[in-house]
Write a protein that holds these residues in place. Structure first.
Motif, PDB file in Angstrom:
ATOM      1  N   TYR A   1       0.866  -1.177   0.000  1.00 31.09           N
ATOM      2  CA  TYR A   1       0.000   0.000   0.000  1.00 31.09           C
ATOM      3  C   TYR A   1       0.906   1.231   0.000  1.00 31.09           C
ATOM      4  CZ  TYR A   1      -3.814  -3.119   1.354  1.00 31.09           C
ATOM      5  OH  TYR A   1      -4.738  -4.131   1.385  1.00 31.09           O
ATOM      6  N   ASP A   2       0.541   2.188  -0.817  1.00 33.07           N
ATOM      7  CA  ASP A   2       1.302   3.435  -0.821  1.00 33.07           C
ATOM      8  C   ASP A   2       1.001   4.279   0.414  1.00 33.07           C
ATOM      9  OD1 ASP A   2       2.622   3.450  -3.603  1.00 33.07           O
ATOM     10  OD2 ASP A   2       0.527   2.980  -4.055  1.00 33.07           O
ATOM     11  N   PHE A   3      -0.281   4.262   0.820  1.00 28.27           N
ATOM     12  CA  PHE A   3      -0.680   5.074   1.960  1.00 28.27           C
ATOM     13  C   PHE A   3      -1.710   4.336   2.814  1.00 28.27           C
ATOM     14  CE2 PHE A   3       0.430   8.187  -1.363  1.00 28.27           C
ATOM     15  CZ  PHE A   3       1.403   8.911  -0.692  1.00 28.27           C
ATOM     16  N   PHE A   4      -1.524   4.442   4.136  1.00 29.04           N
ATOM     17  CA  PHE A   4      -2.529   4.041   5.113  1.00 29.04           C
ATOM     18  C   PHE A   4      -3.051   5.330   5.748  1.00 29.04           C
ATOM     19  CE2 PHE A   4       0.427   0.529   4.809  1.00 29.04           C
ATOM     20  CZ  PHE A   4      -0.369  -0.613   4.874  1.00 29.04           C
ATOM     21  N   VAL A   5      -4.365   5.502   5.786  1.00 30.93           N
ATOM     22  CA  VAL A   5      -4.940   6.715   6.366  1.00 30.93           C
ATOM     23  C   VAL A   5      -5.994   6.313   7.389  1.00 30.93           C
ATOM     24  CG1 VAL A   5      -5.956   8.976   5.939  1.00 30.93           C
ATOM     25  CG2 VAL A   5      -4.608   7.856   4.140  1.00 30.93           C
ATOM     26  N   PHE A   6      -5.764   6.696   8.652  1.00 34.69           N
ATOM     27  CA  PHE A   6      -6.676   6.356   9.733  1.00 34.69           C
ATOM     28  C   PHE A   6      -6.863   7.565  10.656  1.00 34.69           C
ATOM     29  CE2 PHE A   6      -4.828   2.205   8.606  1.00 34.69           C
ATOM     30  CZ  PHE A   6      -5.995   1.471   8.402  1.00 34.69           C
ATOM     31  N   GLY A   7      -7.872   7.453  11.497  1.00 33.10           N
ATOM     32  CA  GLY A   7      -8.110   8.423  12.563  1.00 33.10           C
ATOM     33  C   GLY A   7      -7.944   7.728  13.900  1.00 33.10           C
ATOM     34  N   HIS A   8      -8.880   7.987  14.811  1.00 32.15           N
ATOM     35  CA  HIS A   8      -9.022   7.302  16.091  1.00 32.15           C
ATOM     36  C   HIS A   8      -8.006   7.713  17.151  1.00 32.15           C
ATOM     37  CE1 HIS A   8     -10.258   4.323  18.960  1.00 32.15           C
ATOM     38  NE2 HIS A   8      -9.103   3.690  18.928  1.00 32.15           N
ATOM     39  N   ARG A   9      -6.771   7.946  16.799  1.00 36.39           N
ATOM     40  CA  ARG A   9      -5.739   8.199  17.811  1.00 36.39           C
ATOM     41  C   ARG A   9      -5.720   9.641  18.311  1.00 36.39           C
ATOM     42  NH1 ARG A   9      -3.504   7.290  20.960  1.00 36.39           N
ATOM     43  NH2 ARG A   9      -1.264   7.011  20.784  1.00 36.39           N
TER      44      ARG A   9
END
Length: 257
Positions: free
Chosen positions: A206-214
């Motif tokens: 994957y080129d990019f992982f994008v998450f929130g939550h933290r």
């Protein structure tokens, strides 16, 4: 997999963890105004907008009732979608009881787990981020209970006034139920989402992982050509991510509400 192709001078935006309604509706109202102002700005050049969960601090959909309030942000999202800008919504641990209201009323797809997107030939894995990776076993057990159909059916029998009050109380007060963590960087080896991303890279690129939550704006290079981004929040940091010219950057929205 959904593919998004952006034309010149267009961007893809990512934001998460607005937690509207917390700690009270009155207290969160200025943040809602600020977020709507941000949406007004990104409307000018957005090729797509991703909302990565916890837009609300608590959300539950009865068959004929949804939570009171949030009219400005819901209206603005509807306006963006009606203008032709794709919007993708990922539920978080605070709005995990979302059903089909966004899909029916706003024509915005809702996702309950991470999804792959290809944006300008770059492969993204996108989600909220709760319950992923090693650890956090207490929250993972509670999530199984809360998402169990019988539990949701029983909760729906509570009068909305009582159900919403109980849900809002749990969302703010009970950290195990909410899944919240202290917003401090724990180091790559102790950041569960970083570990989750590294494990995913063992089997697929994957080129990019994008998450929130933290609730922390983070940009971590996992490999030479793979990057993890956490979009932060709209409580303390007012940060978001923008993808343009094959680059994903973290930015802070500074305009006052």
């Amino acid at each position: 997999m959904i593919s998004i192709h952006t034309s010149e001078n267009k961007k893809v935006y990512f934001a998460s963890d607005q937690h509207f309604g917390a700690p009270t509706s009155d207290a969160s109202f200025p943040r809602e105004q600020k977020f709507v102002a941000w949406l007004n700005e990104v409307q000018k050049d957005a090729a797509a907008v991703f909302i990565l969960g916890d837009l609300f601090d608590f959300w539950f959909e009865y068959k004929t009732v949804v939570p009171k309030g949030f009219v400005r942000v819901l209206g603005k999202l509807a306006e963006l979608k009606d203008s032709g800008i794709p919007i993708y919504f990922f539920v978080g641990n605070h709005d995990l009881w979302m059903r089909d209201y966004f899909e029916k009323e706003l024509n915005i797809p809702v996702y309950h787990s991470p999804q792959e997107f290809k944006i300008n030939n770059k492969l993204f894995l996108i989600g909220h981020g709760d319950g992923l990776g090693p650890g956090d076993k207490g929250y993972k057990r509670m999530k199984k209970v809360f998402t169990f159909p019988l539990f949701k059916w029983l909760f729906r029998w509570l009068h909305p006034d009582l159900g919403m009050r109980l849900g809002q109380y749990m969302s703010v007060k009970n950290k195990l139920i909410s899944g919240d963590e202290d917003a401090k960087f724990l180091g790559e080896d102790n950041e569960w989402l970083v570990q989750y991303c590294k494990r995913k890279l063992e089997t697929k690129h994957y080129d990019f992982f994008v998450f929130g939550h933290r609730h922390l704006p983070l940009k971590i290079q996992l490999k030479e050509n793979s990057t993890y981004i956490n979009t932060g929040d709209w409580i303390q940091y007012f940060t978001y991510a923008a993808f343009e010219n094959d680059e994903l950057t973290l930015k802070e929205y500074r305009k006052s509400s």
